[in-house]
Design a protein around this motif. Structure first.
Motif, PDB file in Angstrom:
ATOM      1  N   ALA A   1       0.842  -1.190   0.000  1.00  0.00           N
ATOM      2  CA  ALA A   1       0.000   0.000   0.000  1.00  0.00           C
ATOM      3  C   ALA A   1       0.884   1.249   0.000  1.00  0.00           C
ATOM      4  N   GLN A   2       0.421   2.314  -0.634  1.00  0.00           N
ATOM      5  CA  GLN A   2       1.234   3.515  -0.795  1.00  0.00           C
ATOM      6  C   GLN A   2       1.640   4.115   0.553  1.00  0.00           C
ATOM      7  N   ASN A   3       0.757   4.073   1.535  1.00  0.00           N
ATOM      8  CA  ASN A   3       1.093   4.603   2.847  1.00  0.00           C
ATOM      9  C   ASN A   3       2.210   3.787   3.501  1.00  0.00           C
ATOM     10  N   THR A   4       2.207   2.488   3.270  1.00  0.00           N
ATOM     11  CA  THR A   4       3.239   1.614   3.813  1.00  0.00           C
ATOM     12  C   THR A   4       4.584   1.885   3.173  1.00  0.00           C
ATOM     13  N   VAL A   5       4.584   2.201   1.892  1.00  0.00           N
ATOM     14  CA  VAL A   5       5.839   2.458   1.173  1.00  0.00           C
ATOM     15  C   VAL A   5       6.571   3.653   1.791  1.00  0.00           C
ATOM     16  N   GLY A   6       5.831   4.685   2.154  1.00  0.00           N
ATOM     17  CA  GLY A   6       6.457   5.844   2.802  1.00  0.00           C
ATOM     18  C   GLY A   6       7.132   5.477   4.107  1.00  0.00           C
ATOM     19  N   HIS A   7       6.478   4.602   4.876  1.00  0.00           N
ATOM     20  CA  HIS A   7       7.067   4.145   6.134  1.00  0.00           C
ATOM     21  C   HIS A   7       8.279   3.251   5.881  1.00  0.00           C
ATOM     22  N   MET A   8       8.213   2.445   4.849  1.00  0.00           N
ATOM     23  CA  MET A   8       9.348   1.583   4.513  1.00  0.00           C
ATOM     24  C   MET A   8      10.551   2.413   4.088  1.00  0.00           C
ATOM     25  N   MET A   9      10.307   3.438   3.283  1.00  0.00           N
ATOM     26  CA  MET A   9      11.402   4.270   2.783  1.00  0.00           C
ATOM     27  C   MET A   9      12.021   5.135   3.888  1.00  0.00           C
ATOM     28  N   SER A  10      11.256   5.396   4.941  1.00  0.00           N
ATOM     29  CA  SER A  10      11.798   6.188   6.045  1.00  0.00           C
ATOM     30  C   SER A  10      12.479   5.311   7.096  1.00  0.00           C
ATOM     31  N   GLY A  11      12.328   3.988   6.973  1.00  0.00           N
ATOM     32  CA  GLY A  11      12.942   3.071   7.919  1.00  0.00           C
ATOM     33  C   GLY A  11      12.047   2.719   9.084  1.00  0.00           C
ATOM     34  N   LYS A  12      10.800   3.186   9.083  1.00  0.00           N
ATOM     35  CA  LYS A  12       9.891   2.934  10.206  1.00  0.00           C
ATOM     36  C   LYS A  12       9.214   1.570  10.118  1.00  0.00           C
TER      37      LYS A  12
END
Length: 107
Positions: free
Chosen positions: A90-101
């Motif tokens: 999911a797009q929201n998850t990708v942002g968290h993945m890219m930030s390391g969270k």
């Protein structure tokens, strides 16, 4: 004492340095990120000739991995990696993945 209290961290650092000095070994401590940051501040504000200057402070493995993944996300931000991961996650998850969270999903 509260573990995140600066005086608790300071007394712990002093104790570890004294014990290591007694056993003639180099003091190395591993902390999670918030405590590591506070310990770094304490050591940085000590005089150069202080016993605390011999301390080696390390960031714990979990927070090191989070920081590493956040660096990858920062370097690869405009490479199309986010769009590629967006196909699977999911797009929201990708942002968290890219930030390391979102460490488990990113790995």
């Amino acid at each position: 004492m509260n573990a995140s209290d600066m005086s608790c961290i300071y007394s712990t650092l002093r104790f570890v340095v004294a014990e290591c000095k007694r056993h003639q070994i180099k003091p190395i401590l591993t902390f999670d990120q918030p405590l590591w940051w506070k310990a770094q501040l304490i050591v940085a504000n000590e005089p150069v000739d202080s016993d605390l200057s011999s301390l080696i402070l390390r960031l714990g493995g979990f927070h090191t991995e989070m920081s590493f993944l956040g660096c990858i996300g920062n370097v690869m931000s405009a490479s199309g990696l986010e769009e590629l991961l967006g196909v699977v996650y999911a797009q929201n998850t990708v942002g968290h993945m890219m930030s390391g969270k979102a460490l488990a999903r990113a790995v």
